[in-house]
Design a protein around this motif. Structure first.
Motif, mmCIF file in Angstrom:
data_model
loop_
_atom_site.group_PDB
_atom_site.id
_atom_site.type_symbol
_atom_site.label_atom_id
_atom_site.label_comp_id
_atom_site.label_asym_id
_atom_site.label_seq_id
_atom_site.Cartn_x
_atom_site.Cartn_y
_atom_site.Cartn_z
ATOM 1 N N TRP A 266 8.440 11.088 45.345
ATOM 2 C CA TRP A 266 9.355 10.713 44.270
ATOM 3 C C TRP A 266 8.999 11.472 42.993
ATOM 4 C CZ3 TRP A 266 7.730 8.254 39.769
ATOM 5 C CH2 TRP A 266 8.751 7.846 38.899
ATOM 6 N N TYR A 267 7.712 11.502 42.660
ATOM 7 C CA TYR A 267 7.243 12.172 41.445
ATOM 8 C C TYR A 267 7.572 13.664 41.490
ATOM 9 C CZ TYR A 267 4.021 13.416 37.675
ATOM 10 O OH TYR A 267 3.477 13.894 36.514
ATOM 11 N N ARG B 253 11.290 14.123 40.975
ATOM 12 C CA ARG B 253 11.789 13.705 39.663
ATOM 13 C C ARG B 253 11.371 14.633 38.527
ATOM 14 N NH1 ARG B 253 13.082 8.264 37.488
ATOM 15 N NH2 ARG B 253 14.762 8.619 38.924
ATOM 16 N N ILE B 254 10.154 15.148 38.535
ATOM 17 C CA ILE B 254 9.602 15.874 37.372
ATOM 18 C C ILE B 254 10.488 17.010 36.876
ATOM 19 C CG2 ILE B 254 7.674 17.378 36.650
ATOM 20 C CD1 ILE B 254 7.220 14.301 36.480
#
Length: 195
Positions: free
Chosen positions: A17-18, A21-22
């Motif tokens: 997810w990270y 998303r970043i």
């Protein structure tokens, strides 16, 4: 499948997810906000969701706490949780790709914001919420602990039920009948099948 592997899959879900998303978060920061519905309620809802989807399960994964809430590990459920986690990440990626610079963590409209109705948005109005529902389900299947496993459903569910109508009002105010027509042909978080 073992409990350690299930915990690792949950951790990989969060890392994935990270990673997804970043770059979108960085790009969105460069696009000014023209209208926002941020406030104390939004901060509280995001905090509740983060606690349920992140904080409590990570404490459990790292320490096993709270042990009193454990129940027997079921490998078949964990395998299903792994598949749901993969689906969550795929949907999360597709949602970000479709939104582009329109994405925001809060209830914001960006300058030159446009109504996105292509990609996964062709089928559902809120595929980001759909992805987080899948995350919460994967968490419940992967983590055999009544608190850590179910906290995602409670935490994200709280955000969803208190926020989605407000988000749709914001979109109706911004896009009027165009958004109303879009609402009529799509489901909120699951595709609407027409006869």
């Amino acid at each position: 499948m073992t409990l350690s592997i299930a915990k690792a899959i949950y951790a990989l879900l969060a890392v994935g997810w990270y990673i997804i998303r970043i770059p979108h978060e960085r790009r969105a920061r460069r696009t000014p906000v023209s209208r926002s519905a941020r406030g104390l309620q939004e901060i509280i809802l995001l905090s509740i969701s983060f606690t349920g989807l992140g904080l409590l399960p990570f404490i459990y994964v790292a320490t096993g706490f709270p042990r009193f809430a454990n129940y027997p590990f079921q490998p078949a459920l964990a395998w299903l949780g792994a598949l749901v986690a993969i689906a969550a990440l795929i949907l999360f990626h597709l949602t970000h790709r479709a939104l582009g610079r329109n994405w925001s963590v809060s209830l914001d409209l960006r300058e030159s914001h446009r109504l996105v109705t292509e990609g996964v948005y062709r089928y559902v109005r809120h595929p980001m919420y759909s992805a987080f529902w899948l995350w919460a389900i994967a968490q419940a299947l992967l983590l055999p602990n009544f608190i850590a496993g179910l906290s995602g459903l409670v935490g994200f569910g709280t955000l969803y039920f208190f926020r989605v109508a407000q988000e749709e009002r914001l979109m109706l105010d911004a896009f009027g009948a165009e958004y109303g027509d879009y609402m009529a042909r799509t489901g909120r978080v699951m595709p609407r099948f027409h006869a």
